[in-house]
Design an enzyme around this catalytic site. Sequence first.
Site, PDB file in Angstrom:
ATOM      1  N   HIS A  20      97.649  -9.263  14.219  1.00 19.05           N
ATOM      2  CA  HIS A  20      96.704  -8.496  13.420  1.00 19.05           C
ATOM      3  C   HIS A  20      97.309  -8.008  12.102  1.00 19.05           C
ATOM      4  CE1 HIS A  20      94.373  -8.735  17.007  1.00 19.05           C
ATOM      5  NE2 HIS A  20      93.468  -7.832  16.630  1.00 19.05           N
ATOM      6  N   ASN A  55      93.691   0.412  16.809  1.00 18.39           N
ATOM      7  CA  ASN A  55      92.320   0.895  16.774  1.00 18.39           C
ATOM      8  C   ASN A  55      92.267   2.248  16.086  1.00 18.39           C
ATOM      9  OD1 ASN A  55      89.936  -0.399  17.666  1.00 18.39           O
ATOM     10  ND2 ASN A  55      90.809  -0.588  19.710  1.00 18.39           N
ATOM     11  N   TYR A  73      70.708  18.226 -22.410  1.00 20.00           N
ATOM     12  CA  TYR A  73      70.870  18.293 -20.954  1.00 20.00           C
ATOM     13  C   TYR A  73      72.343  18.340 -20.531  1.00 20.00           C
ATOM     14  CZ  TYR A  73      65.920  17.066 -20.154  1.00 20.00           C
ATOM     15  OH  TYR A  73      64.560  17.051 -20.110  1.00 20.00           O
ATOM     16  N   GLU A 124      82.050  -8.712  16.699  1.00 15.76           N
ATOM     17  CA  GLU A 124      81.958  -7.547  15.830  1.00 15.76           C
ATOM     18  C   GLU A 124      80.944  -7.890  14.728  1.00 15.76           C
ATOM     19  OE1 GLU A 124      86.067  -7.419  14.906  1.00 15.76           O
ATOM     20  OE2 GLU A 124      86.596  -7.021  16.987  1.00 15.76           O
ATOM     21  N   PHE A 157      85.517   3.379  17.035  1.00 14.98           N
ATOM     22  CA  PHE A 157      86.270   2.788  15.934  1.00 14.98           C
ATOM     23  C   PHE A 157      85.383   2.405  14.754  1.00 14.98           C
ATOM     24  CE2 PHE A 157      85.575  -0.487  19.286  1.00 14.98           C
ATOM     25  CZ  PHE A 157      84.514  -1.147  18.675  1.00 14.98           C
ATOM     26  N   ARG A 210      72.941  22.046 -20.849  1.00 16.87           N
ATOM     27  CA  ARG A 210      71.996  22.921 -20.166  1.00 16.87           C
ATOM     28  C   ARG A 210      71.902  22.625 -18.661  1.00 16.87           C
ATOM     29  NH1 ARG A 210      65.881  22.275 -20.976  1.00 16.87           N
ATOM     30  NH2 ARG A 210      66.576  20.905 -22.645  1.00 16.87           N
ATOM     31  N   TYR A 221      89.672  -3.427  29.971  1.00 12.44           N
ATOM     32  CA  TYR A 221      89.788  -3.984  28.619  1.00 12.44           C
ATOM     33  C   TYR A 221      90.905  -3.316  27.838  1.00 12.44           C
ATOM     34  CZ  TYR A 221      88.926  -4.936  23.723  1.00 12.44           C
ATOM     35  OH  TYR A 221      89.112  -5.305  22.420  1.00 12.44           O
TER      36      TYR A 221
END
Length: 512
Positions: A85, A197, A282, A416, A331, A285, A55
């Site tokens: 991409h 990646n 607060y 995915e 990834f 403090r 792959y």
Amino acid sequence: MTALHHVLSPGAVPLSVWRDIYRGADASLDPASRAAVEAGAQVIAGIIAKDAPVYGVNTGFGKLASVRIAEADLSALQRNIVLSHAAGVGEPLEPAIVRLIMALKLASLAQGASGVRWETLEHLQACFSAGLVPVVPGQGSVGASGDLAPLAHLTAALMGVGEFFVKGGRVPAVEALAGIGLQPLTLGPKEGLALLNGTQVSTGLALAGLFEAERVFQSALVTGALATDAAKGSDGPFDPRIHRLRRHRGQIDVADALARLMEGSAIRASHREGDPRVQDPYCLRCQPQVMGACLDLLRKAADTLADEANGVSDNPLVFSDTGEVISGGNFHAEPVAFAADMIAMALCEVGSITERRLAMLIDPALSGLPAFLTPRPGLNSGFMIPQVTAAALVSENKQMAHPASVDSIPTSANQEDHVSMAAHGARRLLPMARNAAAVVGLELLAAAQACDFHRPLASSPALERVRERLRAVVPHLEDDRHFAPDIAAATALVTAGAVIRAAATELPGLAG
């Protein structure tokens, strides 16, 4: 750019080095990493020679992983994955962020588990060292199969496609590469996938947010101490015995810092006896409890991001000792998404409690000071609207602090099917840090103004140094004037670290 230079030892880079690179330091790979890189590249070459299906080496990607690619098309395969991409949108990431991303990618690839050639790393290193910064759109990653779209834009620039930032301007990639004597990069087998990646964009954005958050946090400790003195608050709540009983490290460290910042204050000494108030609000403090919890979150996020920055988040991974190439899921940026959410929550709370101190100072019923910190209220509005501005910024941060990591959306035809949303979870951190820095800057203005009403009593030496630093650029407010320049000047002191330096007091931070 600073003359500071770091040699990166892949897998063992301290957080301080990533901070320096983000702030402009130069860096280069340790030449000793070359052997591991070349061993990984030899494994890929062996796979090509044997024509075994692996792959990302000689197959398609994602849902197309079952499609075999002929050896003659392997170079085109890698080029195609980059260009297809490079689908990001939005404003480009800041050059300082992209430089950090480039350094993170170098350190990851140099561990030899990605199968890239040494000459490919040399090309990336040459661009980094020459100040060529790819133009990378900020939106388009879901933080799952790596930060694919933004890393594709980075890689495309190395290939001569797209643009680089060069000395503040945008230059076509081919022209910029030629300017430093480089030909566009031609990718070898798996190299496009290796460069695309990884979580380097999410991690770089999160680290930048972390470093800015640390500076805002430390500045808020200083302005919080100054506001406590301005309100004639007690330093009793910072007694270390209180905090040792609760045991939280951040709380203990913050209380110690606040006590030291206020040490020697004549303002504090003036009301040790006969003060009718039993307890402070607060926002004064509980600073150790709130800011300490924020510090613990920031430190936890720092630990996660330090591991991620030194890790390998490519896929598939090459193991040169056995010659195996194994597909996994490094990834997936879930750790980065959680870290970004922690930083966001800390930034939100730092701004929130800071704004409450500012609101307390302008209210005469709570502070005992003139209304809105002006000598002539009514004729003048004083700090009325700066507090409104702080409230607006705090509310913006509350909206942005919603966790990104709880979201997911399937992508790539359900291949995915669970994603981290780390990229936009991290990308929101810098705007949040800028908002919080402005709130701290506003508190600095108000607390210094409030202390003016206590003259001739002085605050502690540390806090007086901070007031002097502010007064060098912003005078006391006697009558109303154009407020925006004062706010900008005070905020710049926060973002530049000048408030921290002026205090000249050790403050807890990420490495504390």
